[in-house]
Design a protein around this motif. Sequence first.
Motif, mmCIF file in Angstrom:
data_model
loop_
_atom_site.group_PDB
_atom_site.id
_atom_site.type_symbol
_atom_site.label_atom_id
_atom_site.label_comp_id
_atom_site.label_asym_id
_atom_site.label_seq_id
_atom_site.Cartn_x
_atom_site.Cartn_y
_atom_site.Cartn_z
ATOM 1 N N LYS A 1 45.844 115.146 64.323
ATOM 2 C CA LYS A 1 46.425 114.932 65.673
ATOM 3 C C LYS A 1 46.052 113.260 65.658
ATOM 4 O O LYS A 1 45.138 112.583 65.316
ATOM 5 N N LYS A 2 47.121 112.600 66.176
ATOM 6 C CA LYS A 2 46.837 111.216 66.631
ATOM 7 C C LYS A 2 46.304 110.804 67.969
ATOM 8 O O LYS A 2 46.775 111.536 68.761
ATOM 9 N N VAL A 3 45.228 110.145 67.811
ATOM 10 C CA VAL A 3 44.454 109.946 68.898
ATOM 11 C C VAL A 3 44.741 108.539 69.432
ATOM 12 O O VAL A 3 44.321 107.541 68.425
ATOM 13 N N VAL A 4 44.905 108.353 70.669
ATOM 14 C CA VAL A 4 44.787 107.130 71.343
ATOM 15 C C VAL A 4 43.595 106.858 72.147
ATOM 16 O O VAL A 4 43.014 107.538 72.753
ATOM 17 N N HIS A 5 42.952 105.817 71.683
ATOM 18 C CA HIS A 5 41.353 105.565 72.098
ATOM 19 C C HIS A 5 41.489 104.509 73.414
ATOM 20 O O HIS A 5 42.309 103.434 73.463
ATOM 21 N N LYS A 6 40.529 104.865 74.232
ATOM 22 C CA LYS A 6 40.476 104.166 75.435
ATOM 23 C C LYS A 6 39.438 102.702 74.911
ATOM 24 O O LYS A 6 38.497 102.899 74.407
ATOM 25 N N TYR B 1 20.018 114.716 81.061
ATOM 26 C CA TYR B 1 20.998 115.283 80.229
ATOM 27 C C TYR B 1 22.518 115.228 80.588
ATOM 28 O O TYR B 1 23.211 114.594 79.818
ATOM 29 N N GLU B 2 22.893 114.984 81.584
ATOM 30 C CA GLU B 2 24.211 114.748 82.328
ATOM 31 C C GLU B 2 24.593 113.142 81.926
ATOM 32 O O GLU B 2 25.552 113.155 81.321
ATOM 33 N N THR B 3 23.833 112.306 82.079
ATOM 34 C CA THR B 3 23.703 110.829 81.639
ATOM 35 C C THR B 3 24.203 111.008 80.325
ATOM 36 O O THR B 3 24.713 109.995 79.854
ATOM 37 N N PHE B 4 23.208 111.484 79.574
ATOM 38 C CA PHE B 4 23.174 111.381 77.927
ATOM 39 C C PHE B 4 24.552 111.888 77.498
ATOM 40 O O PHE B 4 25.320 111.174 76.569
ATOM 41 N N PHE B 5 24.899 113.256 77.957
ATOM 42 C CA PHE B 5 26.270 113.815 77.473
ATOM 43 C C PHE B 5 27.423 113.179 77.998
ATOM 44 O O PHE B 5 28.561 112.869 77.265
ATOM 45 N N ASN B 6 27.537 112.247 79.162
ATOM 46 C CA ASN B 6 28.600 111.942 79.673
ATOM 47 C C ASN B 6 28.953 110.683 78.811
ATOM 48 O O ASN B 6 29.823 110.075 78.427
ATOM 49 N N THR B 7 27.742 109.825 78.400
ATOM 50 C CA THR B 7 27.843 108.653 77.683
ATOM 51 C C THR B 7 28.321 108.849 76.253
ATOM 52 O O THR B 7 29.214 108.004 75.657
ATOM 53 N N LEU B 8 27.894 110.020 75.561
ATOM 54 C CA LEU B 8 28.580 110.438 74.290
ATOM 55 C C LEU B 8 29.941 110.723 74.432
ATOM 56 O O LEU B 8 30.769 110.270 73.474
ATOM 57 N N GLN B 9 30.466 111.356 75.643
ATOM 58 C CA GLN B 9 31.849 111.562 75.700
ATOM 59 C C GLN B 9 32.530 110.302 75.894
ATOM 60 O O GLN B 9 33.556 110.166 75.376
ATOM 61 N N GLU B 10 31.897 109.378 76.661
ATOM 62 C CA GLU B 10 32.532 107.958 76.630
ATOM 63 C C GLU B 10 32.809 107.475 75.228
ATOM 64 O O GLU B 10 33.757 106.719 75.200
ATOM 65 N N LEU B 11 31.722 107.445 74.563
ATOM 66 C CA LEU B 11 31.881 106.934 72.917
ATOM 67 C C LEU B 11 32.979 107.460 72.288
ATOM 68 O O LEU B 11 33.283 106.811 71.545
ATOM 69 N N GLN B 12 33.221 108.992 72.521
ATOM 70 C CA GLN B 12 34.046 109.603 71.738
ATOM 71 C C GLN B 12 35.546 109.255 71.959
ATOM 72 O O GLN B 12 36.249 109.048 71.267
ATOM 73 N N LYS B 13 35.756 109.286 73.565
ATOM 74 C CA LYS B 13 37.089 108.927 73.880
ATOM 75 C C LYS B 13 37.431 107.582 73.616
ATOM 76 O O LYS B 13 38.564 107.129 73.532
ATOM 77 N N ALA B 14 36.274 106.606 73.504
ATOM 78 C CA ALA B 14 36.772 105.166 72.981
ATOM 79 C C ALA B 14 36.879 105.078 71.643
ATOM 80 O O ALA B 14 37.239 104.030 71.146
ATOM 81 N N GLY B 15 36.732 106.255 70.691
ATOM 82 C CA GLY B 15 36.823 105.986 69.363
ATOM 83 C C GLY B 15 35.717 105.433 68.725
ATOM 84 O O GLY B 15 35.466 105.393 67.601
#
Length: 334
Positions: free
Chosen positions: A158-163, A200-214
């Motif tokens: 899949k082609k992913v477009v990063h933020k 934990y919420e802050t930690f996992f939200n930050t990881l999700q941000e990093l993943q969405k941004a590539g």
Amino acid sequence: MKQEILSRIQKKFPLVQKPFEVIADELGMREDEVLEILQAEKKANIIRQTSAIFDTKRLGYKSSLVAFKIPEEKINSAVKIINAHPGVSHNYERNHDFNIWFTMAVAPDSVLGLERTIQTLASLAEADDYIVLPTLKLFKINVKLNTTGKDEKKEEVKKVVHKDIELTPLHHKIIQRVQYDIDFVSEPFADIINDLDIDYETFFNTLQELQKAGVMRRFASILNHRKAGFNANAMVVWDIDETLGDAIGAKAAAFSAVSHCYLRPKYKNWPYNLFTMVHGKTTQETNAMIAEMAQEIESKDYMPLYSSKEFKKVRIEYFTPKFAEWEKKHATVA
């Protein structure tokens, strides 16, 4: 069941407080059973590392694949010099005149820059010749060894477009921590949470941000190929028409046995521009897959380069002083 667990942690590691409990529930097991299996596989060196996998370029680092032509009698000394650089993560001897192949990265604040760093290493290692092969286009990077034997020969890439993202001090602190291997315990992220004084919420939200941004490609386990039974791994290089690069690269990346697929530059002394890493349990199996790929890939020529020796295979440590220290030590050579 062991193979199912190994497959699961390679593909999508659960980013939750108790990830092994999630895996256990999915497989109808107890958490302690999953942990016992993983601890044994780690001890046997089947599992190389379980951590975040970052995109070097998205972190501001400049990188390239590099091939040196080193005289046989100088290989050992050259390898020590190359491996001493903190930006070298992989280094292999391959069956070609360009015999030493390594990946090279320099930090965002590098004074020398990528080209001069490679020139410096070539001088120090007494290379007869070298080629610099940066990524022109990435089609696939996803190391998932088929431990269950159930995977299809082809897969959708899949082609992913990063933020876009501006990294904050918290991002940097978390990146510095999750780049290292976790322990196989019930709550593997507890020390990070406590040390950074976040929830934990802050930690996992930050990881999700990093993943969405590539910035973070994924969080997963990487297996030791040979220990896991994949003993025949070839870097197959193809001479393809550059104008058809996108279509041919996508076709090559669709093969499940291919973990990495890149378009790189050609040179007068190097006509190959499509690079694919193909994994198999035996040379016969890998060669059969390469032959199957060759039937679908339009190329003037192709060549499988098997590694005869592995000199280094580690993760780059991001945002450490080691890069600046290396440059300071070797500035006079450059």
